[in-house]
Structures are given as structure tokens and as C-alpha cells.
Motif scaffolding. Structure first.
Motif, PDB file in Angstrom:
ATOM      1  N   SER A 160      36.444 -17.953  64.010  1.00  0.00           N
ATOM      2  CA  SER A 160      37.453 -16.623  64.393  1.00  0.00           C
ATOM      3  C   SER A 160      36.822 -15.390  64.097  1.00  0.00           C
ATOM      4  CB  SER A 160      38.599 -16.982  63.694  1.00  0.00           C
ATOM      5  OG  SER A 160      38.263 -17.066  62.198  1.00  0.00           O
ATOM      6  N   LEU A 161      35.740 -15.503  63.210  1.00  0.00           N
ATOM      7  CA  LEU A 161      34.856 -14.205  62.813  1.00  0.00           C
ATOM      8  C   LEU A 161      34.198 -13.519  63.949  1.00  0.00           C
ATOM      9  CD1 LEU A 161      33.581 -15.182  59.475  1.00  0.00           C
ATOM     10  CD2 LEU A 161      35.476 -13.532  59.895  1.00  0.00           C
ATOM     11  N   ALA A 162      33.853 -14.536  65.231  1.00  0.00           N
ATOM     12  CA  ALA A 162      33.210 -14.153  66.218  1.00  0.00           C
ATOM     13  C   ALA A 162      33.706 -13.119  67.107  1.00  0.00           C
ATOM     14  CB  ALA A 162      33.271 -15.342  67.168  1.00  0.00           C
ATOM     15  N   TYR A 163      35.311 -12.719  66.743  1.00  0.00           N
ATOM     16  CA  TYR A 163      35.750 -11.690  67.586  1.00  0.00           C
ATOM     17  C   TYR A 163      35.255 -10.261  67.239  1.00  0.00           C
ATOM     18  CZ  TYR A 163      39.029  -8.987  64.951  1.00  0.00           C
ATOM     19  OH  TYR A 163      39.833  -7.816  64.170  1.00  0.00           O
ATOM     20  N   ALA A 164      34.793 -10.339  65.836  1.00  0.00           N
ATOM     21  CA  ALA A 164      34.168  -9.104  65.442  1.00  0.00           C
ATOM     22  C   ALA A 164      32.875  -8.545  66.216  1.00  0.00           C
ATOM     23  CB  ALA A 164      33.822  -9.127  63.924  1.00  0.00           C
ATOM     24  N   LEU A 165      32.169  -9.421  66.948  1.00  0.00           N
ATOM     25  CA  LEU A 165      31.038  -9.204  67.707  1.00  0.00           C
ATOM     26  C   LEU A 165      31.414  -9.102  69.172  1.00  0.00           C
ATOM     27  CD1 LEU A 165      28.073 -11.137  66.109  1.00  0.00           C
ATOM     28  CD2 LEU A 165      29.120  -9.163  65.500  1.00  0.00           C
ATOM     29  N   GLY A 166      32.660  -9.443  69.477  1.00  0.00           N
ATOM     30  CA  GLY A 166      33.042  -9.153  70.864  1.00  0.00           C
ATOM     31  C   GLY A 166      33.139 -10.643  71.619  1.00  0.00           C
ATOM     32  N   VAL A 167      33.167 -11.806  70.697  1.00  0.00           N
ATOM     33  CA  VAL A 167      33.327 -13.082  71.576  1.00  0.00           C
ATOM     34  C   VAL A 167      34.915 -13.004  71.664  1.00  0.00           C
ATOM     35  CG1 VAL A 167      32.839 -15.543  71.480  1.00  0.00           C
ATOM     36  CG2 VAL A 167      31.210 -13.749  70.796  1.00  0.00           C
ATOM     37  N   THR A 168      35.352 -13.514  72.838  1.00  0.00           N
ATOM     38  CA  THR A 168      36.702 -13.642  72.972  1.00  0.00           C
ATOM     39  C   THR A 168      37.090 -15.195  72.609  1.00  0.00           C
ATOM     40  OG1 THR A 168      36.708 -12.077  74.605  1.00  0.00           O
ATOM     41  CG2 THR A 168      38.742 -13.083  74.446  1.00  0.00           C
ATOM     42  N   GLU A 169      37.162 -15.514  71.398  1.00  0.00           N
ATOM     43  CA  GLU A 169      37.640 -16.575  71.127  1.00  0.00           C
ATOM     44  C   GLU A 169      39.298 -16.812  70.950  1.00  0.00           C
ATOM     45  OE1 GLU A 169      38.299 -14.935  68.257  1.00  0.00           O
ATOM     46  OE2 GLU A 169      38.544 -16.899  67.181  1.00  0.00           O
ATOM     47  N   LEU A 170      39.836 -18.018  70.268  1.00  0.00           N
ATOM     48  CA  LEU A 170      41.066 -18.137  70.330  1.00  0.00           C
ATOM     49  C   LEU A 170      41.843 -16.847  69.399  1.00  0.00           C
ATOM     50  CD1 LEU A 170      43.689 -19.953  70.444  1.00  0.00           C
ATOM     51  CD2 LEU A 170      42.884 -21.121  68.435  1.00  0.00           C
ATOM     52  N   LEU A 171      41.297 -16.585  68.450  1.00  0.00           N
ATOM     53  CA  LEU A 171      42.190 -15.501  67.663  1.00  0.00           C
ATOM     54  C   LEU A 171      42.185 -14.111  68.426  1.00  0.00           C
ATOM     55  CD1 LEU A 171      43.458 -15.094  64.938  1.00  0.00           C
ATOM     56  CD2 LEU A 171      41.502 -14.360  64.073  1.00  0.00           C
ATOM     57  N   ARG A 172      41.036 -13.875  69.247  1.00  0.00           N
ATOM     58  CA  ARG A 172      41.071 -12.727  69.884  1.00  0.00           C
ATOM     59  C   ARG A 172      41.892 -12.673  70.918  1.00  0.00           C
ATOM     60  NH1 ARG A 172      40.732  -7.368  69.146  1.00  0.00           N
ATOM     61  NH2 ARG A 172      39.797  -6.205  70.546  1.00  0.00           N
TER      62      ARG A 172
ATOM     63  N   ASP B  64      34.505  -6.275  75.066  1.00  0.00           N
ATOM     64  CA  ASP B  64      35.754  -6.045  73.984  1.00  0.00           C
ATOM     65  C   ASP B  64      35.148  -6.479  72.908  1.00  0.00           C
ATOM     66  OD1 ASP B  64      38.531  -5.966  73.029  1.00  0.00           O
ATOM     67  OD2 ASP B  64      38.023  -7.915  72.718  1.00  0.00           O
ATOM     68  N   MET B  65      35.395  -5.647  71.789  1.00  0.00           N
ATOM     69  CA  MET B  65      35.051  -6.134  70.078  1.00  0.00           C
ATOM     70  C   MET B  65      35.974  -5.380  69.347  1.00  0.00           C
ATOM     71  SD  MET B  65      31.342  -4.236  69.934  1.00  0.00           S
ATOM     72  CE  MET B  65      30.631  -5.281  71.106  1.00  0.00           C
ATOM     73  N   ALA B  66      35.904  -5.606  68.113  1.00  0.00           N
ATOM     74  CA  ALA B  66      36.698  -5.017  67.097  1.00  0.00           C
ATOM     75  C   ALA B  66      36.502  -3.617  67.158  1.00  0.00           C
ATOM     76  CB  ALA B  66      36.334  -5.683  65.376  1.00  0.00           C
ATOM     77  N   PHE B  67      37.448  -2.699  66.751  1.00  0.00           N
ATOM     78  CA  PHE B  67      37.402  -1.381  66.935  1.00  0.00           C
ATOM     79  C   PHE B  67      36.217  -0.851  65.994  1.00  0.00           C
ATOM     80  CE2 PHE B  67      38.431   3.088  65.764  1.00  0.00           C
ATOM     81  CZ  PHE B  67      38.729   3.615  67.316  1.00  0.00           C
ATOM     82  N   ASP B  68      36.384  -1.520  64.688  1.00  0.00           N
ATOM     83  CA  ASP B  68      35.340  -1.086  63.720  1.00  0.00           C
ATOM     84  C   ASP B  68      33.898  -1.318  63.971  1.00  0.00           C
ATOM     85  OD1 ASP B  68      37.630  -0.371  62.303  1.00  0.00           O
ATOM     86  OD2 ASP B  68      37.710  -2.220  61.130  1.00  0.00           O
ATOM     87  N   SER B  69      33.832  -2.230  64.901  1.00  0.00           N
ATOM     88  CA  SER B  69      32.164  -2.666  65.282  1.00  0.00           C
ATOM     89  C   SER B  69      31.792  -1.792  66.443  1.00  0.00           C
ATOM     90  CB  SER B  69      32.192  -3.884  65.902  1.00  0.00           C
ATOM     91  OG  SER B  69      32.974  -4.849  64.954  1.00  0.00           O
TER      92      SER B  69
END
Lengths: 225, 239
Positions: A160-172, B64-69
Motif C-alpha cells: 500500500s506504500l506504493a501509492y506514494a510513488l504514484g502506483v495506483t494500487e488498492l489503497l490509492r 498521479d502520486m501523493a501530494f507530498d512527493s
């Protein structure tokens, strides 16, 4: 929109995310496995230098938060001219961390098989490799299964941390729905249910495998059912 | 004469850039600026950057990515452009270059419907929530927390929806949030806007520091869209 139809309408989107989550999980676990096996063999049977290398590797990647590892790979490597897609960066990040844990699972499993078994195998004329292949490995594999199942659930959830890099997984994907439906709890509950079902199904399957491989009288675990 | 020269250069630049594809970063959880509908990135910002791309003859791929990134990804070269309802601030300007402002926003003070609270909620022993890293966050900290005007708790939330949920649940007294986002939320949920803080913050499109060529392209695009009235069209679609 009433709540039931919101869940219903969200499902295709969430399943799309689930598919990405599963891909991340299995690829990272696979990469981790490929790296971990030689590491664990090296740590048990290898020379001093290799053992030291494995210890350093393991300590480093077990001490850094996963998110930091991901950021270092995704934002750090481009500075050296190496560029990964977000998806690749996530697989690498989760994979090398999982390798650190998996190597210890396998090391522990191999070492849990008494050294006298190897001596017995050698006394029967087997080479060291044959002894490992036919005597140690089949037993170690069974020992490694439960902790490995645990590692699976860890990687699954960390994906689920993948979304921080822009991977659109389940949580995102869930985040998208929340930001327009304003129903965080409903969506998070649905996501939790999906994670639970995957974890439950995989753990059940591994448990079945473990039982299929069980040898009566050679069990380490308690016999409470 | 000088102006004509500039136009020629810009047209040349535009021609040169035809077919060029830029990676555009956003954080698609900020309606009506950027959000996801039927699996597509939509919203004011998304339409705007696509219109600029059409106008100036380049292609965009939305990431698309987290705003902070976003800023980090821009700095490391993983992105070429960032459009994410991002306020132009001095801190950000030290790392990236911003286009001419395309939107001016204020901050709204939001309370639960029927709570009887007014704008005075910002003073004294009240609990105020914000979305982390937003201008509301900075404003409240600078003007209310540091000055001890606000003696209650100051809470930061990952997303504005979580902040609003905590407000509706009764765990905070008010939320300070970008006004268009707050207005959209208040349309469908039991909250009301009791005041506007005129911060007049400007949203800008960010590019890598020193990427003059791309920045000029974007600025010219914004200018042309303003002149042709296309921007008004997009605004009326979302607001």
C-alpha cells in the motif's frame, strides 16, 4: 447515492487496484525469494566474508522504514542516471527488503535441521549438495512455510506504500473514491475486507500445503486444532 | 516589432515542441481541481493542462502520486510538470519554477451544521483542523498557533476528507481549507462555511527549476486560453 450502491459501484475500481496490489506483492516476494535463497545458503554454508556481507545486508534493510527505502530508490537513483518506473521502483524496494527477512527465515529453517542429519547423509556417501538437496531441504522447507506465510502478509500490506510513488494500487484507488464520495469509513472498510480476504485465502492455501507435506511425528508445532 | 519577434520565437518553440510528451504530476484527490471519474483524471487542473497542451502543441501523460512527493519527483526529473492546486509559496519557489498564477483561492472556515459556532471559532479554546501541507495549515500555524490566539488543539490530517470526517464526528470545532474544495464538500454534507480568510493565494503550474523553455510554453498557453475565454469555459464546468 446510498451506501450500498456506493460500495457496489466502487467495486470495479477497487478490484482494478487489487490486481495491481497482487502483482506488486507476488513480484516483490518473488524477487525477495530469488535474492534470499543464495543469501541464506551463504550465511549457513558460506565463508566468513560472505557471512559478514549477509549480516550487513540484513541489518541495513531491516532497519530502514520501507517508505524511506522506496524514496531512496525512486528519487535517489535518478541522480546517478538510473531511472526506474514507479512500479519497478516499488518491486525493487519491497523485494530487497523482503529478501533481508526471507534470508533469515530460510537460514533459521536450514539451521533448525540438526547438523547430525547432514553427517548421516555424508556417511551414506552423499555429497554435501546431495545431503542438502535430499535430507536438509525437504525438512527445512516445511519449517520455513509458516514464517514465509507471515512474510507474505507483511509484503501484501506494505504494498500500500506504493501509492506514494504514484502506483495506483488498492489503497490509492480507494483514495480516489473517498475524495469524491466523502465516505472514508465505508471505503476503508471495503478495502480492509479485500485485504483480509486475500490474506485469509493465501494463508489457508499455505496451511493446506503445510499439512500435505506434514510427516506424522516430525511436527514442531503444537497439535491443538 | 519586439513583440512580433517574441511571438515568432514562441511559435517556433511550439512547432519544435510538437509531438513532445511531458510527464504531468498531480495528486488526484482534490476535487474539483483533480479527481478520478470512471477511471479518468478529471477536474479543473486536468482540463486546463490538457487545453494548454492542445493550444501549444505538446502531449501530456498524467501521473498521479501523493501530494507530498510531487516536488521531489519534479526535482529528480521523474516529472516535467506539476499541476495540483499548488499554491505558489516562497519555499516551493526555491526548488521549482512556477507559471503565472491561474487561480486565486482563499481559505474557508468550516464548522458543523447547527453547532452555532461562528468565525470566532478561530480564537480561544477551540480545536482547529487542517490538511497537512496546505496553505490553511501554514496560515493557522503562523497566525493563530504561534501567536497563541488559538489555545485549543491544532490537528493536521492526511486528506481533507479525513479532516471533515473528524469535524462531522465532533472531534474538532472547525476546519480551515481551500474555499472551492470546502464549498463543494458543504454542498452534500452537514457542514457550513462561517467565514472566508482572504489569503489570496495563487495556484501555479510548476516545472523544474531553470526550465525556461517549458515555462514559457505554459505561460503562453495560459495567456492564450485567458484571451480566448476557454479558461472561463473550464471554470464554469467545474465551479
Amino acid at each position: 447515492m446510498d451506501k450500498l450502491s456506493l460500495i457496489f459501484n466502487s467495486f470495479p475500481t477497487l478490484l482494478e487496484g487489487t490486481w495491481v496490489t497482487l502483482k506488486i506483492t507476488f513480484l516483490s516476494l518473488g524477487l525477495g525469494l530469488v535474492i534470499a535463497l543464495p543469501l541464506s545458503f551463504g550465511q549457513v554454508y558460506g565463508g566468513k566474508g560472505f557471512k559478514a556481507f549477509v549480516v550487513v545486508y540484513e541489518r541495513i534493510f531491516r532497519s530502514i522504514p520501507e517508505l524511506v527505502i522506496l524514496f531512496l530508490i525512486f528519487y535517489g537513483f535518478p541522480r546517478a542516471g538510473i531511472r526506474f518506473s514507479p512500479f519497478t521502483a516499488v518491486i525493487l524496494g519491497l523485494g530487497i527488503r523482503s529478501a533481508a527477512y526471507q534470508s533469515q527465515i530460510f537460514r533459521g529453517a536450514i539451521q533448525s535441521i540438526s547438523a547430525t542429519q547432514m553427517r548421516a547423509a555424508r556417511s551414506l556417501g552423499m555429497t554435501k549438495f546431495q545431503g542438502f538437496r535430499h535430507v536438509v531441504l525437504p525438512q527445512a522447507f516445511r519449517v520455513a512455510l509458516p514464517p514465509w506465510a507471515n512474510e507474505f502478509t507483511i509484503v501484501l500490506k506494505d504494498s500500500s506504500l506504493a501509492y506514494a510513488l504514484g502506483v495506483t494500487e488498492l489503497l490509492r484507488q480507494g483514495g480516489y473514491i473517498i475524495s469524491t464520495s466523502y465516505e472514508p469509513m465505508l471505503i476503508y472498510l471495503t478495502i480492509a475486507a479485500i485485504y483480509f480476504i486475500i490474506t485469509f485465502a493465501v494463508n489457508r492455501s499455505l496451511k493446506k500445503l503445510e499439512e500435505a507435506l506434514a510427516i506424522p511425528g516430525f511436527e514442531i508445532k503444537e497439535s491443538i486444532r | 516589432m519586439k513583440k512580433g519577434f517574441l511571438v515568432v520565437i514562441l511559435i517556433l518553440l511550439a512547432v519544435f515542441a510538437i509531438g513532445k510528451t511531458y510527464m504531468v504530476g498531480t495528486s488526484a484527490d482534490f476535487p474539483p481541481f483533480e479527481y478520478v471519474e470512471d477511471g479518468k483524471y478529471v477536474g479543473f487542473d486536468m482540463d486546463l493542462i490538457r487545453a494548454i497542451a492542445d493550444e501549444m502543441g505538446f502531449k501530456v501523460v498524467i501521473v498521479d502520486m501523493a501530494f507530498d512527493s510531487l516536488i521531489a519527483a519534479l526535482a529528480s526529473g521523474n516529472l516535467d510538470i506539476v499541476i495540483a492546486g499548488m499554491t505558489i509559496t516562497e519555499e516551493r519557489e526555491q526548488v521549482v519554477d512556477f507559471s503565472t498564477p491561474y487561480w486565486v483561492a482563499d481559505q474557508s472556515v468550516v464548522v458543523s451544521e447547527g453547532s452555532g459556532l461562528s468565525i470566532t471559532v478561530l480564537f480561544g479554546d477551540h480545536d482547529i483542523g487542517v490538511q497537512t501541507g496546505t496553505t490553511g495549515d501554514l496560515w493557522v500555524e503562523e497566525n493563530l498557533v504561534n501567536t497563541k490566539i488559538l489555545t485549543g488543539q491544532f490537528k493536521r490530517y492526511e486528506t481533507f476528507v479525513l479532516a471533515m470526517t473528524d469535524l462531522v464526528n465532533g472531534n474538532v470545532d472547525a476546519i480551515v481549507l481551500d474555499s472551492p474544495v470546502a464549498e463543494m464538500y458543504a454542498k452534500s454534507r452537514p457542514v457550513e462555511i462561517v467565514g472566508i480568510i482572504k489569503t489570496g493565494e495563487e495556484y501555479g503550474i510548476a516545472v523544474q527549476e531553470g526550465n525556461k523553455e517549458l515555462l514559457n510554453l505554459i505561460n503562453e498557453g495560459i495567456k492564450r486560453l485567458q484571451e480566448s475565454g476557454k479558461i472561463e469555459e473550464i471554470i464554469s464546468k467545474y465551479f
